[in-house]
Design an enzyme around this catalytic site. Sequence first.
Site, mmCIF file in Angstrom:
data_model
loop_
_atom_site.group_PDB
_atom_site.id
_atom_site.type_symbol
_atom_site.label_atom_id
_atom_site.label_comp_id
_atom_site.label_asym_id
_atom_site.label_seq_id
_atom_site.Cartn_x
_atom_site.Cartn_y
_atom_site.Cartn_z
ATOM 1 N N ASP A 97 0.819 -1.215 0.000
ATOM 2 C CA ASP A 97 0.000 0.000 0.000
ATOM 3 C C ASP A 97 0.853 1.265 0.000
ATOM 4 O O ASP A 97 0.387 2.344 0.355
ATOM 5 C CB ASP A 97 -0.892 0.030 1.250
ATOM 6 C CG ASP A 97 -2.103 -0.886 1.131
ATOM 7 O OD1 ASP A 97 -2.325 -1.427 0.030
ATOM 8 O OD2 ASP A 97 -2.821 -1.061 2.127
ATOM 9 N N ASP A 245 -5.129 -7.348 14.899
ATOM 10 C CA ASP A 245 -4.543 -8.642 15.230
ATOM 11 C C ASP A 245 -5.144 -9.211 16.511
ATOM 12 O O ASP A 245 -5.541 -10.375 16.566
ATOM 13 C CB ASP A 245 -3.021 -8.527 15.342
ATOM 14 C CG ASP A 245 -2.569 -7.304 16.140
ATOM 15 O OD1 ASP A 245 -3.417 -6.617 16.754
ATOM 16 O OD2 ASP A 245 -1.357 -7.025 16.146
#
Length: 280
Positions: A97, A245
């Site tokens: 990205d 996460d």
Amino acid sequence: MTSLVLIIYWLAVAGLFVYGIHCYVLAALFLRHQTHQQERRAAIRAAHAAVCTDDGLPVITLQLPVFNERFVVDRLIDAALALDWPAHKLQIQVLDDSTDNTPALVAAALARHGDAGVELQHLRRTDRSGFKAGALAAGLELARGELVAILDADFVPHPDFLRRCVPFFADPEVGLVQARWGHLDRDHSWLTRLQGLAIDGHFSVEQAGRCWSGLALNFNGTAGIWRRAAIDDAGGWQGDTLTEDLDLSYRAQLADWKVEFLIDVEVPAEIPGDIEAFKS
């Protein structure tokens, strides 16, 4: 006003006391289980080696999420391709990205390794929605592995990283295997030594104590391998939190998936070497 300040003060003291006791409890759990767990890990790996040949190994998709990592992306790709795993059963995705010149560096690195026999994908998104979680989710749409390994850009796994983690997926209830973070530059400065000490406390005592006692523990965002079915069953990566996460790992455990923490599998990474890098 004085009474209110005293109440807040003693509440803070009580909270710190409870947290301190919590750390002692985890240390005690670590000491209680470490010998048995060492024997258990050796037995699992031996059993796996006795019955599994390279032809029976699963396909792994290795996801490398990067964002403006021009200084380390070459090293990351080299380390990924040095992993000891059958080339036809390894898919490497660079989830890029970046907004700087990192994409050009990634393209050049993948071109240099085009004859490695490994499926290499350089995935670019038109927008960064969901940030890292969004990039991981986008990569999963093209992933062919039943296991999905994740490495952040500053991590350099040893070649046997996959070989030492995969045997624990012989238990069909294991959805995640988390390795221990190590340090490439611990002795660079007093700041890196202090950070290394804090990280070691978390990984060598806290995570081990939780895992070995059957308590919930979190995925640390990198240096781990997911079972694809566990990601899907838990609802997939979601970008509506800063801790995607931890969010996914808790949702997976609430869905009855197990997490294995491997204290004997170290994946070293760079620690921020100065205050500005640390703040960033």
